[in-house]
Motif scaffolding. Structure first.
Motif, PDB file in Angstrom:
ATOM      1  N   ILE A 129       0.922  -1.012  -0.030  1.00  0.00           N
ATOM      2  CA  ILE A 129      -0.108  -0.037  -0.238  1.00  0.00           C
ATOM      3  C   ILE A 129       0.932   1.400  -0.038  1.00  0.00           C
ATOM      4  CG2 ILE A 129      -1.862  -1.263   1.055  1.00  0.00           C
ATOM      5  CD1 ILE A 129      -0.910   0.141   3.970  1.00  0.00           C
ATOM      6  N   LEU A 130       0.467   2.296  -0.454  1.00  0.00           N
ATOM      7  CA  LEU A 130       1.014   3.626  -0.570  1.00  0.00           C
ATOM      8  C   LEU A 130       2.517   3.524  -0.987  1.00  0.00           C
ATOM      9  CD1 LEU A 130       0.339   4.590   3.295  1.00  0.00           C
ATOM     10  CD2 LEU A 130      -0.850   5.460   0.926  1.00  0.00           C
ATOM     11  N   GLN A 131       2.432   2.749  -2.270  1.00  0.00           N
ATOM     12  CA  GLN A 131       3.721   2.476  -2.835  1.00  0.00           C
ATOM     13  C   GLN A 131       4.455   3.935  -3.398  1.00  0.00           C
ATOM     14  OE1 GLN A 131       3.954  -1.142  -5.077  1.00  0.00           O
ATOM     15  NE2 GLN A 131       6.181  -0.868  -5.765  1.00  0.00           N
ATOM     16  N   PRO A 132       3.764   4.830  -3.931  1.00  0.00           N
ATOM     17  CA  PRO A 132       4.400   6.066  -4.472  1.00  0.00           C
ATOM     18  C   PRO A 132       5.028   6.674  -3.371  1.00  0.00           C
ATOM     19  CG  PRO A 132       2.293   5.794  -5.513  1.00  0.00           C
ATOM     20  CD  PRO A 132       2.248   4.571  -4.458  1.00  0.00           C
ATOM     21  N   TRP A 133       4.625   6.442  -1.923  1.00  0.00           N
ATOM     22  CA  TRP A 133       5.368   7.176  -0.951  1.00  0.00           C
ATOM     23  C   TRP A 133       6.457   6.656  -0.060  1.00  0.00           C
ATOM     24  CZ3 TRP A 133       3.717  12.280   0.488  1.00  0.00           C
ATOM     25  CH2 TRP A 133       2.515  12.693   0.228  1.00  0.00           C
ATOM     26  N   TRP A 134       6.819   5.330  -0.709  1.00  0.00           N
ATOM     27  CA  TRP A 134       7.825   4.585  -0.012  1.00  0.00           C
ATOM     28  C   TRP A 134       9.091   5.519  -0.007  1.00  0.00           C
ATOM     29  CZ3 TRP A 134       7.455  -1.213  -1.917  1.00  0.00           C
ATOM     30  CH2 TRP A 134       6.116  -1.824  -1.496  1.00  0.00           C
ATOM     31  N   LEU A 135       9.580   5.395   1.299  1.00  0.00           N
ATOM     32  CA  LEU A 135      10.775   6.248   1.421  1.00  0.00           C
ATOM     33  C   LEU A 135      11.985   5.552   1.196  1.00  0.00           C
ATOM     34  CD1 LEU A 135      12.151   8.917   2.794  1.00  0.00           C
ATOM     35  CD2 LEU A 135      12.155   7.597   4.922  1.00  0.00           C
ATOM     36  N   SER A 136      12.893   6.252   0.086  1.00  0.00           N
ATOM     37  CA  SER A 136      14.402   5.566  -0.069  1.00  0.00           C
ATOM     38  C   SER A 136      15.360   6.089   0.758  1.00  0.00           C
ATOM     39  CB  SER A 136      14.508   5.745  -1.570  1.00  0.00           C
ATOM     40  OG  SER A 136      13.483   5.164  -2.430  1.00  0.00           O
ATOM     41  N   PHE A 137      16.495   5.395   1.092  1.00  0.00           N
ATOM     42  CA  PHE A 137      17.585   5.652   1.647  1.00  0.00           C
ATOM     43  C   PHE A 137      18.694   4.936   1.360  1.00  0.00           C
ATOM     44  CE2 PHE A 137      15.258   2.388   3.898  1.00  0.00           C
ATOM     45  CZ  PHE A 137      16.037   1.494   4.429  1.00  0.00           C
ATOM     46  N   SER A 138      20.009   5.658   1.613  1.00  0.00           N
ATOM     47  CA  SER A 138      21.066   4.957   1.245  1.00  0.00           C
ATOM     48  C   SER A 138      21.547   3.696   2.105  1.00  0.00           C
ATOM     49  CB  SER A 138      22.197   6.029   1.602  1.00  0.00           C
ATOM     50  OG  SER A 138      22.352   6.298   2.934  1.00  0.00           O
TER      51      SER A 138
END
Length: 302
Positions: free
Chosen positions: A263-272
């Protein structure tokens, strides 16, 4: 005065760890064996080195004086023995790594089997914890962390995937009953399965989309310790109790199998991704150097 070096090693390890049980845990030894070694050292030296109570083990003044002189000498002995590794076909010895639980679960399984196959004389010890800042704690040679903020004399090299994401998911059955959130703020109305660090901090859920970043303070029926009980939260989410927010790779098998729905996949937070930290001002033990070279080789293959 003749003294068994093994007894002196026991004294040093107990002094460094601050107790027999902790020293036994760090060295993989036995607390009663260490206690006996310290007692025999004191008998041979004719002086008490530690004040002992039921709760604490503290160096005496004489013990502190001995450790101040003994610790550098022991380090030199260890370095001299380690230098013999250059004459071996393959390096040997123990390598202790302090890592977050997520690294032990998501990154190291792709590296450790081949590393151990290539270096059969190295014993790898992994200390996996959820909230440790000091990568050299517990006598570890190096550590793995997410943040590349370097302390003095510490080097970091990438290890594992360079970009990771947090993902949100729930079982289809839960979403059929409670609805599918269209925006992260909708999570406030849902049953969320949360994690708490050992420090007591319960982090908010963070999301990002097209430069907009927001944090959501969620609530729910289950709180687990970050690391040790995460699989319980995952199983609870699969059973239909609520929404889980975790590393994408941790959730991916359940999502791919249909047990969970993203769910909410366009909002998933990316990080190094993760970094391997070590101190390059110290003599690097041969097992650690082998692991550093192995990680660099793996990075070149990505």
């Amino acid at each position: 005065m003749s003294m068994d070096i093994a007894l002196l090693h026991a004294v040093v390890e107990v002094a460094k760890a601050g107790g027999f049980r902790e020293a036994a845990r760090v060295t993989g030894s036995n607390a009663s064996r260490l206690s006996d070694a310290v007692r025999r050292a004191e008998q041979q030296l004719g002086i008490r080195l530690f004040h002992r109570t039921t709760r604490t083990v503290v160096l005496t003044e004489a013990g502190r004086a001995l450790i101040d002189r003994l610790l550098p000498a022991m380090n030199e002995v260890d370095a001299a023995l380690d230098a013999l590794n250059r004459y071996r076909n393959t390096p040997g010895g123990t390598l202790r790594l302090n890592v977050p639980v997520s690294a032990a679960r998501l990154v190291l399984p792709a590296l450790v089997p081949e590393f151990l196959r290539r270096y059969p004389d190295i014993q790898l010890e992994i200390v996996a914890e959820s909230n440790v800042q000091d990568v050299f704690r517990d006598g570890c040679d190096a550590g793995i962390r997410y943040d590349e903020r370097l302390e003095q004399d510490v080097v970091a090299i990438p290890i594992g995937p360079r970009i990771q994401r947090f993902a949100a998911a729930a079982s289809p059955a839960y979403l059929d009953v409670h609805g599918r959130p269209a925006h992260p703020r909708d999570l406030i109305q849902h049953q969320c399965l949360r994690g708490r660090f050992a420090s007591g901090v319960m982090p908010p859920w963070e999301f990002e989309r097209e430069g907009e970043r927001l944090s959501v303070e969620v609530k729910g029926p289950l709180v687990v310790s970050v690391g040790g009980a995460v699989d319980l939260a995952l199983g609870t989410a699969i059973a239909g109790t609520g929404i889980i927010y975790l590393f994408e790779e941790w959730l991916r098998p359940a999502i791919d199998s249909g047990q969970l729905e993203a769910i909410l996949q366009p909002w998933w937070l990316s990080f190094s991704g993760l970094y391997l930290y070590y101190n390059d001002r110290r003599l690097i033990p041969a097992p650690l150097q082998a692991f550093i070279d192995f990680v660099r080789e793996a990075n070149g293959a990505l």
